[in-house]
Design an enzyme around this catalytic site. Structure first.
Site, mmCIF file in Angstrom:
data_model
loop_
_atom_site.group_PDB
_atom_site.id
_atom_site.type_symbol
_atom_site.label_atom_id
_atom_site.label_comp_id
_atom_site.label_asym_id
_atom_site.label_seq_id
_atom_site.Cartn_x
_atom_site.Cartn_y
_atom_site.Cartn_z
ATOM 1 N N ARG A 122 0.669 -1.012 0.113
ATOM 2 C CA ARG A 122 -0.099 -0.098 -0.029
ATOM 3 C C ARG A 122 0.775 1.222 0.021
ATOM 4 O O ARG A 122 0.494 2.170 -0.831
ATOM 5 C CB ARG A 122 -0.956 -0.096 1.237
ATOM 6 N N ASP B 212 -12.851 -2.325 -3.129
ATOM 7 C CA ASP B 212 -13.559 -1.877 -2.290
ATOM 8 C C ASP B 212 -15.263 -2.066 -2.777
ATOM 9 O O ASP B 212 -15.583 -2.033 -3.938
ATOM 10 C CB ASP B 212 -12.975 -0.413 -2.366
ATOM 11 N N TYR C 95 -23.952 4.884 2.093
ATOM 12 C CA TYR C 95 -22.917 5.791 1.713
ATOM 13 C C TYR C 95 -23.346 7.113 0.878
ATOM 14 O O TYR C 95 -22.494 8.169 1.022
ATOM 15 C CB TYR C 95 -21.792 5.055 1.342
#
Length: 356
Positions: A40, A77, A154
């Protein structure tokens, strides 16, 4: 594509005989692994990691190098779909995902652009095909999506929420607007998951992370009905093999009976639902997955072993020989010592053999 060497995960989901209980972990590619943190850092940030095919493949494979897992799950994701719909996903340090734009009105829903998974989320499909090829038949690859309800929360809130104020306000004051949004999302998720299946996913899971925040009637109307629509729209077979579908509603164990009617092959459970009770409700009509509390992995090896054995005892208490996949009741947390998951995984394989 390479022949699948280990298919016990797929077999258990379809309630076919297995030699030992298959096991994988939600969020198994994640921050608890030092090698993930290194990759990452190379990518620069989380979204860049998701969108780089080479890095996404690398972090998907990392846990399989450490542990004897029975499945890999695509590294991505759940908010890729809202991002592709133009809401502008970004991540604030320590605050989780946020969107530059929110959906609060009927006009906002109508203004959402057309969505084509293969072109709008081509980086996800590239990751799926690359990972599938790199796995070389070692274990199956799981594709996934967020549920319409979870994605909607969301999009309406603009990020994570504890009380879902704006989404629930829309649900009770303007239900037709929320239904319009959920319908758009269900159609998008069908396209998204089918594109993942075309790219090489061998099973798919729908993450209904926030379904448990709903009242019981509203769960059916605003979450489960749209997951049912998705299940009905999915490709259920490819290259002569069935593609199992798993539904996971965190906090949703009390809705197992209506869940069965969706036709999904398996249901994930969090740690609040006893496995033996869930097995009785499902009664051989579907498989189950779960449900060790992820915090168990903070414990000693002996504690993890004992809790895992108790979970397996419950899973097979009614005499079933298959139809169960061991997993955590939610994602593994970033603070877990990377040595501890091995105890959980190895205990599943060793201890469950006596039931099979």
């Amino acid at each position: 594509m390479a022949t699948l060497k280990n298919d016990r995960f797929l077999r258990a989901l379809l309630r076919e005989p297995v030699d030992t209980t298959p096991v994988w972990m939600m969020r198994q590619a994640g921050r608890y692994l030092p090698e993930y943190r290194e990759t990452r850092a190379k990518a620069g940030d989380f979204l860049s990691l998701c969108k780089n095919t080479e890095f996404a493949c690398e972090v998907t494979l990392q846990p399989l190098r450490r542990y004897d897992l029975d499945a890999a799950i695509l590294f991505s994701d759940i908010l890729t779909v809202p991002d592709a719909l133009g809401l502008g996903l970004y991540f604030e340090a320590g605050e989780g995902p946020k969107f530059h734009k929110t959906i609060r009105t009927e006009q906002d829903v109508m203004n959402l652009p057309a969505f084509n998974a293969k072109s709008d989320l081509d980086y996800v499909m590239n990751a799926v095909s690359t990972i599938r090829s790199a796995l070389a038949g070692q274990v199956p690859l799981i594709g996934f999506s967020g549920s319409p309800w979870t994605l909607a929360t969301y999009m309406v809130e603009g990020g994570s929420s504890k009380d879902f104020r704006f989404t629930k306000q829309m649900m009770y004051a303007q239900p037709e607007v929320l239904h319009a949004l959920l319908d758009r999302l269900a159609i998008a998720v069908i396209d998204y998951l089918n594109a993942q299946i075309d790219a090489g996913a061998q099973a798919v899971q729908i993450f209904d992370s926030w379904g448990g925040a709903l009242a019981h009637r509203e769960y059916i109307e605003f979450s489960l009905n749209y997951m049912h629509k998705i299940v009905c729209g999915l490709k259920r077979e490819k290259d002569g093999r069935k593609i199992p579908v798993i539904l996971f509603t965190k906090g949703g164990g009390q809705w197992l009976e209506p869940m069965v009617a969706t036709g999904a092959d398996a249901f994930g459970l969090d740690w609040t639902t006893p496995l033996s009770a869930a097995r009785r409700v499902v009664n051989g009509r579907a498989a189950l997955q779960g449900n060790l509390d992820p915090a168990t992995l903070y414990g000693s090896s002996k504690t993890i072993q004992k809790a895992t054995q108790a979970m397996l005892d419950e899973a097979y208490a009614n005499g079933e020989k298959t139809g169960y996949v061991a997993n955590l009741g939610h994602g593994i947390t970033q603070w877990v010592n990377p040595d501890q998951p091995k105890v959980f995984i190895d205990t599943v394989h060793e201890y469950s053999a006596k039931y099979l």
